[in-house]
Design an enzyme around this catalytic site. Structure first.
Site, PDB file in Angstrom:
ATOM      1  N   GLU A   1      38.629 -32.244  87.112  1.00 57.73           N
ATOM      2  CA  GLU A   1      38.336 -32.055  88.293  1.00 57.73           C
ATOM      3  C   GLU A   1      36.980 -33.063  88.633  1.00 57.73           C
ATOM      4  O   GLU A   1      35.784 -33.074  87.977  1.00 57.73           O
ATOM      5  CB  GLU A   1      38.107 -30.966  88.957  1.00 57.73           C
ATOM      6  CG  GLU A   1      37.973 -30.936  90.363  1.00 57.73           C
ATOM      7  CD  GLU A   1      38.889 -31.876  91.318  1.00 57.73           C
ATOM      8  OE1 GLU A   1      40.021 -31.320  91.091  1.00 57.73           O
ATOM      9  OE2 GLU A   1      38.424 -32.483  91.861  1.00 57.73           O
TER      10      GLU A   1
ATOM     11  N   ILE B   1      21.423 -43.976  92.963  1.00 56.65           N
ATOM     12  CA  ILE B   1      19.994 -44.631  92.418  1.00 56.65           C
ATOM     13  C   ILE B   1      18.905 -44.135  93.221  1.00 56.65           C
ATOM     14  O   ILE B   1      17.796 -44.713  93.310  1.00 56.65           O
ATOM     15  CB  ILE B   1      20.318 -45.940  92.296  1.00 56.65           C
ATOM     16  CG1 ILE B   1      20.652 -46.788  93.557  1.00 56.65           C
ATOM     17  CG2 ILE B   1      21.025 -46.581  91.212  1.00 56.65           C
ATOM     18  CD1 ILE B   1      20.266 -48.352  93.665  1.00 56.65           C
TER      19      ILE B   1
ATOM     20  N   GLY C   1      20.272 -31.247  90.030  1.00 63.77           N
ATOM     21  CA  GLY C   1      20.467 -29.938  89.943  1.00 63.77           C
ATOM     22  C   GLY C   1      22.008 -29.671  89.979  1.00 63.77           C
ATOM     23  O   GLY C   1      22.858 -30.440  89.775  1.00 63.77           O
TER      24      GLY C   1
ATOM     25  N   CYS D   1      26.969 -28.537  87.782  1.00 59.39           N
ATOM     26  CA  CYS D   1      27.556 -29.770  86.811  1.00 59.39           C
ATOM     27  C   CYS D   1      26.710 -30.476  86.056  1.00 59.39           C
ATOM     28  O   CYS D   1      26.686 -30.605  84.850  1.00 59.39           O
ATOM     29  CB  CYS D   1      28.595 -30.553  87.423  1.00 59.39           C
ATOM     30  SG  CYS D   1      29.901 -29.572  88.257  1.00 59.39           S
TER      31      CYS D   1
ATOM     32  N   LYS E   1      21.754 -29.788  96.689  1.00 59.56           N
ATOM     33  CA  LYS E   1      21.690 -31.001  97.733  1.00 59.56           C
ATOM     34  C   LYS E   1      22.238 -30.713  98.776  1.00 59.56           C
ATOM     35  O   LYS E   1      22.898 -29.523  99.093  1.00 59.56           O
ATOM     36  CB  LYS E   1      22.766 -32.275  96.877  1.00 59.56           C
ATOM     37  CG  LYS E   1      24.260 -31.566  96.645  1.00 59.56           C
ATOM     38  CD  LYS E   1      25.144 -32.367  95.906  1.00 59.56           C
ATOM     39  CE  LYS E   1      26.891 -32.145  96.238  1.00 59.56           C
ATOM     40  NZ  LYS E   1      27.390 -33.226  95.641  1.00 59.56           N
TER      41      LYS E   1
END
Ligand SMILES: NC(=O)c1ccc[n+]([C@@H]2O[C@H](COP(=O)([O-])OP(=O)(O)OC[C@H]3O[C@@H](n4cnc5c(N)ncnc54)[C@H](O)[C@@H]3O)[C@@H](O)[C@H]2O)c1
Length: 454
Positions: A154, A256, A263, A266, A327
């Site tokens: 996935e 970038i 973090g 994954c 995030k």
């Protein structure tokens, strides 16, 4: 098609809901009874844009159900997706115990041939282990039923999981069995209407594709963080450099952004797991190790700047922290930079007043009640009486704050910006002491000055 999904986390729940949305009959199985009860009652355990509506709608229309009953799950689908966690083991390798437990469960209950699909991120060679677990379970029952094991990694991003699953860039199917391939093609046909998204390959290549994708993205981030640290020391501005290289289509603008380190559940785990896999295969993954080391160091960069500003005197200070999630658009705090930063501030005797648009409950769950953490209801409340503002997650809501109010509420106008949301020159004009990542406003080092004078 009747489909069973084991695991109702970010991957399993989103995948289940999206497969139901296109018309499949999906049963999701989880061992977490509270989660399953909640889902049946319309309570969504995670925050993902669009997920709640999708789950509720498909559940109400009868295409998406939830159970803790593994036997019911195994009986339901010809296809059995495994989407349970693969957390890092002590040595960084992926812990396959949850995946293999599901394989054993399937073997223990199946009464007809099944196609077992690993959707969890699993190291190369896992399909063989799943196959062995199934064979062993069936042999123990004296059953000779047939099965196939397919790898179908996935690629969804947290924060855009539903959109990614509805419109995937590609669908990787790892199998050399034509019948299993055909079945998976049928499952995914609704997602390939615009153009062919399915890429069929052997199982091992499919397993490695997932790690290669995440490690490539992590490499871009660590590379940029390395450039940012260099820019700071050379008197260059990494944001200009970012635009300068992003405009090159071979490089591109994505992934970038310099910052306080990557973090989430994954990248850190998958980089570690690929390093472990490489070492097991007798190969030293020098680049991946460097990517990981750079990231670990990067999470401490903001704290270093804070320490330097206060000449190491952090005891008794308090900091407003904007952003707890790893995030934006998620409440996930796994391996979040915010945690490294808060824990370092606490260790130095400072207090934190934190706000995040979605991750407040998660922060409460992780840290509970403690004197040096105040979880605030708004970003403005977090500022009140703090010595400085520390920006850790690039949520939209933090991009254009009322700087007058920020200045009024802080005891001193100081901002540490771990995501380069603000313009250093403008911040200076507004009277803030401003620290970004890689914004080389510093004087060039003497040697560079001498050579430019010459
Ligand atoms: N989170 C992401 O963005 C993402 C993206 C791509 C791939 N992946 C991979 O997908 C896998 C799952 O990740 P996640 O973030 O969804 O995990 P998660 O921790 O959010 O969810 C895993 C779920 O599996 C359940 N579970 C554990 N054992 C079970 C069993 N025997 N039977 C049924 N359910 C069981 C847990 O209770 C939990 O609800 C991991 O391998 C991960 O690396 C994650």
């Amino acid at each position: 098609m009747r489909i069973t999904v084991f695991g109702t986390g970010y991957v399993g729940l989103v995948q289940g809901a999206v497969l139901a949305e296109v018309g499949h009959d999906v049963l999701c199985v989880d061992v977490d009874a509270a989660k399953v009860e909640g889902l049946k009652a319309g309570r969504i355990p995670i925050y993902e844009p669009g997920l709640e509506e999708l789950v509720k709608k498909n559940h109400a229309e009868g295409r998406l159900s939830f159970t803790t009953d593994a036997a019911e799950g195994v009986a339901h689908g010809r296809i059995q997706f495994i989407a349970v966690g693969t957390p890092p083991d002590e040595d960084g390798s992926a812990d396959l115990s949850y995946v293999l437990a599901v394989a054993a469960t399937i073997a223990g209950h199946m009464a007809e041939p099944k196609v077992v699909v690993t959707k969890s991120t699993v190291p190369v060679g896992t399909a063989d282990k799943v196959r062995a677990a199934l064979a062993e379970g069936l042999a123990a029952r004296g059953s000779g039923l047939g099965f196939e094991v397919v790898s179908n990694p996935e690629f969804l991003k947290e924060g855009a999981a539903v959109a990614d699953c509805m419109r995937p860039d590609r669908i990787v199917i790892g199998t050399s069995d034509p019948e299993a391939e055909d079945l998976l093609r049928e499952v995914y046909a609704p997602f390939s209407r615009n153009h062919e998204k399915i890429i069929v390959m052997d199982v091992r290549s499919a397993e490695l594709t997932k790690y290669a994708a995440n490690c490539m993205l992590a490499t871009k981030i660590s590379f940029m963080n390395e450039m940012a640290n260099l820019a700071e020391r050379l008197g260059a501005d990494i944001e200009m450099v970012r635009q300068g290289i992003g405009s090159d289509r071979r490089i591109g603008y994505q992934f970038i952004y310099p910052g306080a380190g990557y973090g989430g559940s994954c990248f850190p785990k998958d980089v570690k797991a690929l390093i472990a896999t490489a070492r097991e295969a007798g190969f030293e993954p020098a680049l991946m190790q460097a990517v990981e080391d750079r990231n670990d160091a990067q999470k401490a960069v903001l704290v270093e700047k804070i320490r330097r500003h206060y000449a190491g005197e952090l005891k008794g200070r308090s900091f407003a922290l904007w952003g707890l999630a790893f995030k934006p658009q998620t409440d996930d705090m796994r391996e979040a930079a915010s945690r490294v930063i808060m824990e370092a501030l606490w260790a130095a005797g400072a207090r934190v007043q934190a706000y995040d648009p979605e991750a407040m409950e998660e922060a409460q769950r992780l840290y509970g009640d403690r004197e040096d953490l105040l979880l605030c209801g708004t970003k403005e409340a977090a500022l009140k009486g703090a010595d400085a503002l520390v920006v850790v997650t690039e949520w939209q809501a933090f991009r254009a704050p009322d700087f007058e109010l920020v200045r009024e509420r802080l005891t001193e106008p100081v901002i540490f910006d771990g995501r380069n949301l603000y313009d250093p020159a403008r911040m200076a004009r507004k009277g803030f002491a401003y620290y970004g990542i890689g914004r080389g406003l510093a004087e060039p080092p003497p040697r560079a000055r001498e050579s430019s004078a010459a």
